[in-house]
Every structure is written in C-alpha cells, then in structure tokens.
Design a protein around this motif. Structure first.
Motif, PDB file in Angstrom:
ATOM      1  N   LYS A 165      56.504 -92.994-111.882  1.00 63.13           N
ATOM      2  CA  LYS A 165      56.182 -91.872-112.648  1.00 63.13           C
ATOM      3  C   LYS A 165      57.415 -90.841-112.959  1.00 63.13           C
ATOM      4  N   PHE A 166      58.647 -91.466-112.408  1.00 61.92           N
ATOM      5  CA  PHE A 166      59.848 -90.726-112.865  1.00 61.92           C
ATOM      6  C   PHE A 166      60.780 -91.398-114.094  1.00 61.92           C
ATOM      7  N   THR A 167      61.319 -90.601-114.745  1.00 56.27           N
ATOM      8  CA  THR A 167      62.141 -91.461-115.797  1.00 56.27           C
ATOM      9  C   THR A 167      63.665 -91.063-115.246  1.00 56.27           C
ATOM     10  N   ILE A 168      64.011 -92.239-115.768  1.00 50.77           N
ATOM     11  CA  ILE A 168      65.681 -92.710-115.410  1.00 50.77           C
ATOM     12  C   ILE A 168      66.315 -93.021-116.837  1.00 50.77           C
ATOM     13  N   ARG A 169      67.597 -92.117-116.926  1.00 49.42           N
ATOM     14  CA  ARG A 169      68.023 -92.248-118.128  1.00 49.42           C
ATOM     15  C   ARG A 169      69.818 -91.922-117.832  1.00 49.42           C
ATOM     16  N   LYS A 170      70.712 -92.253-118.784  1.00 51.72           N
ATOM     17  CA  LYS A 170      72.089 -91.936-118.942  1.00 51.72           C
ATOM     18  C   LYS A 170      72.114 -90.349-119.190  1.00 51.72           C
ATOM     19  N   LEU A 195      70.636 -90.651-114.162  1.00 48.38           N
ATOM     20  CA  LEU A 195      69.480 -89.487-113.892  1.00 48.38           C
ATOM     21  C   LEU A 195      68.319 -89.756-113.668  1.00 48.38           C
ATOM     22  N   MET A 196      67.641 -89.495-112.796  1.00 51.91           N
ATOM     23  CA  MET A 196      66.205 -89.539-112.487  1.00 51.91           C
ATOM     24  C   MET A 196      65.436 -88.125-112.483  1.00 51.91           C
ATOM     25  N   PHE A 197      64.319 -88.143-113.318  1.00 53.68           N
ATOM     26  CA  PHE A 197      63.514 -86.910-113.509  1.00 53.68           C
ATOM     27  C   PHE A 197      61.996 -87.037-113.129  1.00 53.68           C
ATOM     28  N   ASP A 198      61.600 -86.119-112.669  1.00 52.25           N
ATOM     29  CA  ASP A 198      60.158 -85.884-112.465  1.00 52.25           C
ATOM     30  C   ASP A 198      59.713 -84.687-113.475  1.00 52.25           C
ATOM     31  N   GLY A 199      59.294 -85.408-114.444  1.00 46.93           N
ATOM     32  CA  GLY A 199      59.048 -84.311-115.727  1.00 46.93           C
ATOM     33  C   GLY A 199      60.327 -83.793-116.281  1.00 46.93           C
ATOM     34  N   ASP A 200      60.701 -82.654-116.571  1.00 42.75           N
ATOM     35  CA  ASP A 200      61.738 -82.069-116.846  1.00 42.75           C
ATOM     36  C   ASP A 200      62.860 -81.844-115.795  1.00 42.75           C
ATOM     37  N   SER A 216      67.385 -86.538-108.783  1.00 44.20           N
ATOM     38  CA  SER A 216      68.322 -87.484-108.319  1.00 44.20           C
ATOM     39  C   SER A 216      69.276 -87.908-109.251  1.00 44.20           C
ATOM     40  N   PHE A 217      70.522 -88.019-108.960  1.00 42.24           N
ATOM     41  CA  PHE A 217      71.652 -88.858-109.744  1.00 42.24           C
ATOM     42  C   PHE A 217      72.565 -89.405-109.227  1.00 42.24           C
ATOM     43  N   LYS A 244      66.856 -96.660-105.729  1.00 41.44           N
ATOM     44  CA  LYS A 244      66.391 -97.336-107.097  1.00 41.44           C
ATOM     45  C   LYS A 244      67.629 -96.932-108.029  1.00 41.44           C
ATOM     46  N   LEU A 245      68.114 -95.871-107.831  1.00 41.51           N
ATOM     47  CA  LEU A 245      68.975 -95.482-108.791  1.00 41.51           C
ATOM     48  C   LEU A 245      70.473 -96.120-108.371  1.00 41.51           C
ATOM     49  N   LEU A 246      70.643 -96.251-107.253  1.00 39.49           N
ATOM     50  CA  LEU A 246      71.851 -97.008-106.728  1.00 39.49           C
ATOM     51  C   LEU A 246      71.718 -98.747-107.379  1.00 39.49           C
TER      52      LEU A 246
END
Length: 166
Positions: free
Chosen positions: A5-10, A51-56, A60-61, A109-111
């Motif tokens: 459910k989380f979004t990951i982006r640069k 970067l990891m987002f829950d909605g806006d 986590s980063f 997950k990010l790592l």
C-alpha cells in the motif's frame, strides 16, 4: 500491514522539507543531517534517495552517494560535491523510518531495493556505518561488519562500518 500500500520513488528537491523532518525525528540533533545538508545532497544526487510514502506522508527513506573511495568518512556527509556518479562504491548515509512505522519492514524493503539498484548500476558494493546495536540488522541483508570505523565519528558516536560486496 502490507507494504504494497506504500509508494516508493526517488526524491526531488521539493521533498527536502519532509526528508529533513524525518531525519530530525529519527536521529539525535548531533547526528542528524540538517535541511541545508539535504538541499545540497538533493541538488547533486536526488536519484540516490529512495523514499517511501503512506499516501502523502513520507514514512521512510534511504540516501547516500557514489564514490571511488572505498570507506565511508565524515567529509562525505558534508560535501555533496564528492559524489561521483561513475564511482565504484554506493555509500549509505541514512536509513530512516518514523517511529510509528518501524518494525513493519519499511527500511528493509528500501535497503534491499537500494542495494539492488547499486548492483544493477555496476557498483562494487554498498557501504554504511551503524551503531553496534544495529550490526545484526544489516548483517541479515548481507552486510559484513568491518569493525569500528576510524573515519567516521560524526555526532561523537562510535560507528561500525559495514560493507556488502557484489
């Protein structure tokens, strides 16, 4: 809780305020990078922030730069100009997850994605420093403890250098 459910982006420069706020939540003032530091980093190597987002909401980063210098040192945190996009080693400067999202797999997950990106880019490996109590955490991802860092004492803390070589 499912991480799907989380979004990951640069990152982009517009993420600077949120990144600095998360860092200030995750690290004591003597260890945390400041807004100005993140601004310089984002201007030079925003593509090396995940970067990891829950909605806006940034939850986590992971960030760091690339260099041919094999060991992480304190000057790297301060001088974004040391970034060399063609370098051999991916450094990690920070792994941050806000308290209410910890122990859910966000940082791992990010790592793992950050490490995979470095591998795909042809790096020799990934280097980070951490406190002794976190050595086991990074070891489960494949990092090897190289002992106490002689080159990093930022925040007047003892840091262990860890390396994952491809």
């Amino acid at each position: 809780m499912s991480l799907s459910k989380f979004t990951i982006r640069k990152a982009t420069l517009s993420d600077c305020n949120a990144i600095a706020a998360v860092e200030a939540t995750c690290f004591p003032p003597a260890e945390a990078a400041k807004h100005e530091d993140f601004q310089k980093r984002l201007e030079r190597y925003a593509d090396y922030f995940l970067l990891m987002f829950d909605g806006d909401k940034l939850i986590s980063f992971v960030d760091g730069f690339v260099t041919d210098i094999p060991d992480l040192n304190d000057k790297m945190y301060e001088d974004a100009g040391m970034h060399n996009p063609n370098g051999a080693w991916q450094m990690i400067f920070g792994v941050n997850t806000i308290p209410e999202y910890r122990h859910q797999g966000c940082a791992e997950k990010l790592l793992r994605l950050f490490v995979q990106n470095a591998k795909v880019e042809g790096r020799r490996g990934v280097v980070l420093t951490c406190k002794e109590k976190l050595v086991h955490y990074y070891a489960k991802i494949g990092f090897v403890d190289e002992g106490i860092s002689a080159d990093s004492t930022h925040g007047n803390v003892v840091w262990n250098q860890m390396r994952l070589t491809f």
